[in-house]
Design a protein around this motif. Sequence first.
Motif, mmCIF file in Angstrom:
data_model
loop_
_atom_site.group_PDB
_atom_site.id
_atom_site.type_symbol
_atom_site.label_atom_id
_atom_site.label_comp_id
_atom_site.label_asym_id
_atom_site.label_seq_id
_atom_site.Cartn_x
_atom_site.Cartn_y
_atom_site.Cartn_z
ATOM 1 N N GLU A 78 0.922 -1.167 -0.007
ATOM 2 C CA GLU A 78 0.014 -0.142 0.023
ATOM 3 C C GLU A 78 0.819 1.235 0.086
ATOM 4 N N LYS A 79 1.060 2.195 0.891
ATOM 5 C CA LYS A 79 1.610 3.392 1.074
ATOM 6 C C LYS A 79 2.910 3.234 2.072
ATOM 7 N N SER A 80 3.170 1.846 2.379
ATOM 8 C CA SER A 80 4.457 1.875 3.367
ATOM 9 C C SER A 80 5.686 0.978 2.753
ATOM 10 N N LEU A 81 6.531 0.648 3.463
ATOM 11 C CA LEU A 81 7.479 -0.210 3.042
ATOM 12 C C LEU A 81 7.650 -0.937 4.279
ATOM 13 N N VAL A 82 7.603 -2.482 3.829
ATOM 14 C CA VAL A 82 7.852 -3.377 4.831
ATOM 15 C C VAL A 82 9.113 -4.081 4.612
ATOM 16 N N TRP A 83 9.798 -4.330 5.686
ATOM 17 C CA TRP A 83 11.392 -4.641 5.561
ATOM 18 C C TRP A 83 11.531 -6.173 5.949
ATOM 19 N N HIS A 84 12.287 -6.891 5.092
ATOM 20 C CA HIS A 84 12.620 -8.290 5.176
ATOM 21 C C HIS A 84 14.027 -8.488 4.941
ATOM 22 N N ARG A 85 14.538 -9.401 5.700
ATOM 23 C CA ARG A 85 15.703 -10.091 5.789
ATOM 24 C C ARG A 85 15.910 -10.788 4.124
ATOM 25 N N TRP A 86 17.292 -10.499 3.805
ATOM 26 C CA TRP A 86 17.737 -10.972 2.489
ATOM 27 C C TRP A 86 19.237 -11.348 2.228
ATOM 28 N N ARG A 87 19.412 -12.668 2.244
ATOM 29 C CA ARG A 87 20.616 -13.138 1.721
ATOM 30 C C ARG A 87 21.057 -13.125 0.268
ATOM 31 N N PRO A 88 22.353 -12.912 0.111
ATOM 32 C CA PRO A 88 22.640 -13.089 -1.385
ATOM 33 C C PRO A 88 22.232 -14.370 -1.855
ATOM 34 N N GLY A 89 21.596 -14.672 -3.083
ATOM 35 C CA GLY A 89 21.021 -15.787 -3.629
ATOM 36 C C GLY A 89 19.660 -15.927 -3.226
#
Length: 186
Positions: A78-89
């Motif tokens: 919607e109008k927000s940023l939701v943050w997630h963990r990410w690893r290369p690959g």
Amino acid sequence: MKQQQHKIQLRQELLKKRRSLPQDIWREKSDRLCEKLQTLSLFIEAKTVLAYFSFRQEPDLSPLFTANRRWGFSRCVEKSLVWHRWRPGDPLQSGIYGIDEPFPDAPSLHPSQVDLILVPAVACDYQGYRLGYGGGFYDRLLASPQWSKIPTVGVIFDFAHLPQLPVEPWDKRLQAVCTETSTFLY
């Protein structure tokens, strides 16, 4: 109203200039910016960093995305940023604006887990204010109490580091700005 028109025109001019960079020059500037960023104490000391995947020739931070720190990337919800963990690959999907983002089931990141936010921008000024893309996603994020205390670094090329930008009451000053030739602390 006049200030809004100025921001729109400035944004268009700078985005056009950025998109006109030849690929080899863009790559060289991005690599040099990553080298500069790695000398910034805010970055050196950060264990968990929120970043972005380059879009429309933004500075490319991917050389930094190594396993020696935790990375977080946003999804537009919607109008927000939701943050997630990410690893290369880890797999990515194309989001609503065509920007790569983690899948919704990737582990979430809470503000208490984050040490630094690398903020994309169209431009930044000598006082540490940024000109964004006009959607207000980062303005809302940086104004929210749980995110407002986390250090921020604006990431731009030299030509987008300007003496002064139009500033709105809701604009938040960044703690630093990094270009391919310099870092600036505020």
